[in-house]
Structure formats: structure tokens, C-alpha cells
Design a protein around this motif. Sequence first.
Motif, PDB file in Angstrom:
ATOM      1  N   HIS A 182      -1.269  14.753 -28.672  1.00  0.00           N
ATOM      2  CA  HIS A 182      -0.274  13.638 -28.597  1.00  0.00           C
ATOM      3  C   HIS A 182      -0.311  13.188 -27.361  1.00  0.00           C
ATOM      4  N   PHE A 183      -0.706  11.889 -27.444  1.00  0.00           N
ATOM      5  CA  PHE A 183      -0.875  11.103 -26.428  1.00  0.00           C
ATOM      6  C   PHE A 183       0.287  10.712 -25.586  1.00  0.00           C
ATOM      7  N   ASP A 184       0.263  10.593 -24.224  1.00  0.00           N
ATOM      8  CA  ASP A 184       1.303  10.186 -23.196  1.00  0.00           C
ATOM      9  C   ASP A 184       1.181   8.660 -23.066  1.00  0.00           C
ATOM     10  N   SER A 185       1.986   7.891 -23.575  1.00  0.00           N
ATOM     11  CA  SER A 185       1.747   6.390 -23.285  1.00  0.00           C
ATOM     12  C   SER A 185       2.134   5.738 -22.199  1.00  0.00           C
ATOM     13  N   ASP A 186       2.965   6.578 -21.322  1.00  0.00           N
ATOM     14  CA  ASP A 186       3.644   6.025 -20.067  1.00  0.00           C
ATOM     15  C   ASP A 186       2.443   5.343 -19.233  1.00  0.00           C
ATOM     16  N   PRO A 187       1.348   5.793 -19.077  1.00  0.00           N
ATOM     17  CA  PRO A 187       0.393   5.084 -18.086  1.00  0.00           C
ATOM     18  C   PRO A 187      -0.198   3.713 -18.477  1.00  0.00           C
ATOM     19  N   VAL A 188       0.112   3.339 -19.911  1.00  0.00           N
ATOM     20  CA  VAL A 188      -0.451   2.099 -20.546  1.00  0.00           C
ATOM     21  C   VAL A 188       0.811   1.374 -21.098  1.00  0.00           C
ATOM     22  N   ARG A 189       1.924   1.775 -20.959  1.00  0.00           N
ATOM     23  CA  ARG A 189       2.961   1.266 -21.506  1.00  0.00           C
ATOM     24  C   ARG A 189       3.119  -0.141 -22.121  1.00  0.00           C
ATOM     25  N   SER A 190       2.951  -1.084 -20.778  1.00  0.00           N
ATOM     26  CA  SER A 190       2.956  -2.436 -20.995  1.00  0.00           C
ATOM     27  C   SER A 190       1.894  -2.821 -21.834  1.00  0.00           C
ATOM     28  N   GLU A 191       0.639  -2.418 -21.812  1.00  0.00           N
ATOM     29  CA  GLU A 191      -0.505  -2.750 -22.650  1.00  0.00           C
ATOM     30  C   GLU A 191      -0.153  -2.591 -24.014  1.00  0.00           C
ATOM     31  N   LEU A 192       0.519  -1.294 -24.339  1.00  0.00           N
ATOM     32  CA  LEU A 192       0.864  -0.689 -25.632  1.00  0.00           C
ATOM     33  C   LEU A 192       1.874  -1.661 -26.235  1.00  0.00           C
ATOM     34  N   ALA A 193       2.765  -2.270 -25.467  1.00  0.00           N
ATOM     35  CA  ALA A 193       3.829  -3.169 -25.986  1.00  0.00           C
ATOM     36  C   ALA A 193       3.127  -4.328 -26.491  1.00  0.00           C
ATOM     37  N   ALA A 194       2.249  -4.966 -25.610  1.00  0.00           N
ATOM     38  CA  ALA A 194       1.506  -6.223 -25.962  1.00  0.00           C
ATOM     39  C   ALA A 194       0.881  -5.835 -27.340  1.00  0.00           C
ATOM     40  N   ILE A 195      -0.058  -4.819 -27.347  1.00  0.00           N
ATOM     41  CA  ILE A 195      -0.870  -4.417 -28.533  1.00  0.00           C
ATOM     42  C   ILE A 195      -0.129  -4.180 -29.851  1.00  0.00           C
ATOM     43  N   THR A 196       0.943  -3.901 -29.658  1.00  0.00           N
ATOM     44  CA  THR A 196       1.829  -3.465 -30.914  1.00  0.00           C
ATOM     45  C   THR A 196       2.187  -4.872 -31.397  1.00  0.00           C
ATOM     46  N   ASN A 197       2.707  -5.826 -30.715  1.00  0.00           N
ATOM     47  CA  ASN A 197       3.135  -7.194 -30.997  1.00  0.00           C
ATOM     48  C   ASN A 197       1.732  -7.977 -31.700  1.00  0.00           C
ATOM     49  N   ILE A 198       0.699  -7.884 -31.072  1.00  0.00           N
ATOM     50  CA  ILE A 198      -0.393  -8.444 -31.589  1.00  0.00           C
ATOM     51  C   ILE A 198      -0.827  -7.661 -33.072  1.00  0.00           C
ATOM     52  N   SER A 199      -0.765  -6.459 -33.217  1.00  0.00           N
ATOM     53  CA  SER A 199      -0.858  -5.728 -34.559  1.00  0.00           C
ATOM     54  C   SER A 199       0.023  -6.210 -35.531  1.00  0.00           C
ATOM     55  N   LYS A 200       1.330  -6.328 -35.238  1.00  0.00           N
ATOM     56  CA  LYS A 200       2.271  -6.741 -36.007  1.00  0.00           C
ATOM     57  C   LYS A 200       2.007  -8.298 -36.606  1.00  0.00           C
ATOM     58  N   GLU A 201       1.383  -9.083 -35.556  1.00  0.00           N
ATOM     59  CA  GLU A 201       0.966 -10.325 -36.060  1.00  0.00           C
ATOM     60  C   GLU A 201      -0.158 -10.442 -37.213  1.00  0.00           C
ATOM     61  N   PHE A 202      -1.122  -9.636 -36.775  1.00  0.00           N
ATOM     62  CA  PHE A 202      -2.446  -9.761 -37.639  1.00  0.00           C
ATOM     63  C   PHE A 202      -2.653  -8.947 -38.889  1.00  0.00           C
ATOM     64  N   TYR A 203      -2.071  -7.369 -38.408  1.00  0.00           N
ATOM     65  CA  TYR A 203      -2.585  -6.406 -39.524  1.00  0.00           C
ATOM     66  C   TYR A 203      -2.214  -6.451 -40.973  1.00  0.00           C
ATOM     67  N   PRO A 204      -0.679  -6.955 -40.887  1.00  0.00           N
ATOM     68  CA  PRO A 204      -0.364  -7.122 -42.251  1.00  0.00           C
ATOM     69  C   PRO A 204      -0.969  -8.371 -43.184  1.00  0.00           C
ATOM     70  N   ALA A 205      -1.206  -9.260 -42.469  1.00  0.00           N
ATOM     71  CA  ALA A 205      -2.288 -10.303 -43.380  1.00  0.00           C
ATOM     72  C   ALA A 205      -3.513 -10.016 -43.494  1.00  0.00           C
ATOM     73  N   LEU A 206      -4.275  -9.272 -42.845  1.00  0.00           N
ATOM     74  CA  LEU A 206      -5.494  -8.704 -42.818  1.00  0.00           C
ATOM     75  C   LEU A 206      -5.429  -7.789 -43.964  1.00  0.00           C
ATOM     76  N   ALA A 207      -4.597  -6.648 -43.940  1.00  0.00           N
ATOM     77  CA  ALA A 207      -4.631  -5.464 -44.887  1.00  0.00           C
ATOM     78  C   ALA A 207      -4.181  -5.923 -46.260  1.00  0.00           C
ATOM     79  N   THR A 208      -3.342  -6.853 -46.522  1.00  0.00           N
ATOM     80  CA  THR A 208      -2.960  -7.273 -47.703  1.00  0.00           C
ATOM     81  C   THR A 208      -3.815  -8.087 -48.534  1.00  0.00           C
ATOM     82  N   GLY A 209      -5.069  -8.649 -47.805  1.00  0.00           N
ATOM     83  CA  GLY A 209      -5.598  -9.752 -48.110  1.00  0.00           C
ATOM     84  C   GLY A 209      -5.447 -11.057 -48.019  1.00  0.00           C
TER      85      GLY A 209
END
Length: 485
Positions: A419-446
Motif C-alpha cells: 500500500h503506497f504512502d502518497s504523502d511525499p507526492v500528494r500535490s503531483e498525484l492531485a494534478a495527475i488525478t485531474n488529468i486522468s479524469k479528463e482523458f481516461y473516460p474518453a479514451l477507454a470508451t473509444g
Amino acid sequence: MKKKLAVLLALVLSLGTILAACSSNKDTSAADKGGKKGEPYEIKWYTIGTPQKDTDKVFAEVNKYTKKKINATVKMTQIDWGDWAQKSQVMINSGEPFDIIFTNGTDYVQNSQKGAFLAIDDLLNKEGKDVKQAINPALLEGIKVNGKIYGVPTNKEAARQTVYTFNKRLVEKYNFDISKVQSLEDLEPMLKVIKENETKITPMATFKAYLPFDYIFNNEMPFAIPFEGDRDKVINPFESDLAMKTYKTMHNYYKAGYLKEDAATSKDSWPMDVENWFVRMGDSQPYADLVWSRAAKYDVVSVPAENPVTINDSVSGSIQSISATSKNPEKAMEFLNLLNTDPYLRNLVDKGIEGVHYEKSDDGTIKDLPARIDRYNVPTYSLGNFFILDLYDNDPKDKWEKFEEFNTSAKPAPTLGFHFDSDPVRSELAAITNISKEFYPALATGSVNPEEYLPKFNKKLKEAGIDKVLKEIQKQYDDWKSKQK
């Protein structure tokens, strides 16, 4: 001197009165929490699933039983599937007082790490000693976070197997041989027939194409380890050739009209009780088709999309955690202990009231009545121990034995127990989460062309600091692995 003694005596008497009042208040508080001498404590329980019309009716019966057994009542609040992620996290973040909440996967780990859930190791040894004996030890071991247990896992299948599930009526109508389906691409001839001949049916229920990796968070986030090949290195699965191939196939299906036009943004969860789809993708368990067919009121049939594998999300796929805001965690554990070990209570919470929602035969098997489907259809997996549930009249007698075989046959994932401890990269993960929410659904549904959007996705991930996160995950993973030997 006498005056000083008199003042001192008065102070002592006053202090005694204060202490007595405090003791009285403490005793009253304890009584309010519920106990042999106190009023029943009301357990506030939040769980996932569409709110049902007969929930209050069923829990009136539940509370008659729990009052006698543990001097507690239960207020179960269901939050609908599409609202669950946001509403449950708002409740947790706001510090709202409640006792028990359904949780799973990454949410379970992150909320445990930040102190939203109580570590229940001591409670399991006392109020929960029966449930501790009843649950598969591998499940309890698999959900440990930093060596502690933060919830009671549902005793069910511990492995995960993704399957393609089909509307059986349409499979038989067109004489499809679904046994030959081994990949996403194998669906194409059938989808074409359905599109051309079934105007009221959407060929593919909206699902996001699955890439078979061992994910650190979930399959929307770009951090994973391959199941095959180098099982020691954390990678971005969206940079793999498999990602491009899969999303190209989905895009071709989307352009052919096999999915809804709003597939990327639709909140339609494609409930099975509406017969408007041909194929869908999801996780399975032994004899799952019988369960799904029963709930849908028409037949479905599935074929594997992968071999069974035990991953963190499968052992943590359904957990009841006790909130750090609970006013009486001991009573909450008493209820979870009873729910997972008492067949009468477990079946009542799951199936409803005998004679109203289901009927029982002389051999102990059950059959749903209309009210079970229409007024009290709750998700079994989210509630508790499977192995004390009554079998349906059409369930195989060896159902629970098959669950054990399924668990035993599964291959453990590389990160099982990590289980990964995300504290050292919390700000990066927050940005990456938002980017994934933007791109992933469109890509994964074609819904978009991956040749254009996948490079954009990966470029934005780079800019958001994915390399830093991958490095930190690799560091923690290597350290964890070194301690497993």
C-alpha cells in the motif's frame, strides 16, 4: 487555623461534588452509548446502493433482533452508485459523526492512512472475536495498512476475474459461439449483427476497456506493474503498446455505433434490470451468472476475459470500516460481529423479510418474491459474510466450495499487500488525478482517437510530475519487497 481548616474542608467537599457530577455524567454518557443498563445505542451505517423502498420496513425487524442481542439499533443509509464516491468522501472529510461505512480499494487505504477509520485489531480480539474466526485469514492479512486492520472485509471471493457478460436471449437467438471470445477484438462480428438487427439494443453497455495490469491505485491512474514479464518495475500502462491497441479497437467500435454517443460522460450505470444491452464487462465470481440473472429477471451468460488473480482491490473489494468519529466503536464492532456470524441477521439484512421478500422451502433454500426485486434489492457483496447466506433453490449445492476453489486457483498479483504512502507526492498525484479524469473516460470508451489523444494524455502526465511519482512508488515498492523475503 480553624478558619483555614474550614475553607479547606469546603474545597474538598466541593471537589467531591464536582467529581461525583463528572462520574454521574460519565455514567450517563456510557448508558447513552448502549449497554446492559443503558438505552439502545443507534448505530449509523452508510453503505453503497440505490435506496430501497422497504429499507425502513426491513430494519424495523433488524432492530427488534439487535436490541435483544447487543442492545443496539441500526440506521442504514444507502447512497446511490453514481453519488457514492463524492458524498461518502464529503462525509468523511467533514468529520460527520457516524459509526460504520462501506469502503474498498484505494479509498480504504487512503482513509485509513489519514486517520478517518479506526484500527480495529484490539476490537477484533474482543467484541469481534467471532468474526475474526469466521473470515478468511488471507483477507484480513491482505487489507492491513502499515501493519494494522482498519475494517471488516466481506468474506467472499478473494480473487478477481474480469469477464464479458452477454444477454443470453440474444446469444441464443443469433447462435453466437461466445466460447471463442478471448479478446476485445473477438466481439466485433457479434456487435455488428446486433447493431444491424436489434434497434432497441445498444450492442455494448457503456464500459471502460480494461488493461490487464496490477494497478497501484486503480485502472484510471497511470501507475501499474505488468502481470507478465518484469514484475519488479512500476510503469505507466498508458505508454504501452497494449493501451494503444485496446483504445484503437474501442474507437472503431464507437465510430461503428456500438456504444452510446455520450459514453464518456454518461452517468448511466447500465443496471441489468433493463434489457437494453448485448455485452458488458465486469468482475465475476463462481456462479455469478445465476446471481445476475436472478436480479435482472432475464438470463445472462459470461466468458472469462482473464484468469483469476488476487490483487489488493479484490481482497479489499468490500469492507465495513468503523469511523474515527464513532461515539461507540465497541458497539459498532458488536454489530459487525453479529452481522457476519449470525445467519438470521445476515439473511434478513440481505434478503429482507421471510414471507414478504422471499419464501423458504422445507430444504432450507429460498426463492425471491416480487417485493425482493422491486422493493428491497440490495448489493449482497457490500454487506457481509457470504458463507452464511441461504442458498437459492437454483443455486448449486457446492456454491461455497467453488468460491474456495476459485480463491485457491488465483495467482497473486505482484503488489498484493503493498500500500503506497502518497504523502511525499500528494500535490503531483492531485494534478495527475485531474488529468486522468479528463482523458481516461474518453479514451477507454473509444470516444476519441487514441492516436491523437493518448500522446496528449501522456505529455500532460509528464508535465504534472508522473516521473517523480513513479520514482517514489518504485522506492517504496522495492523497500516493501525487501521485507517480504
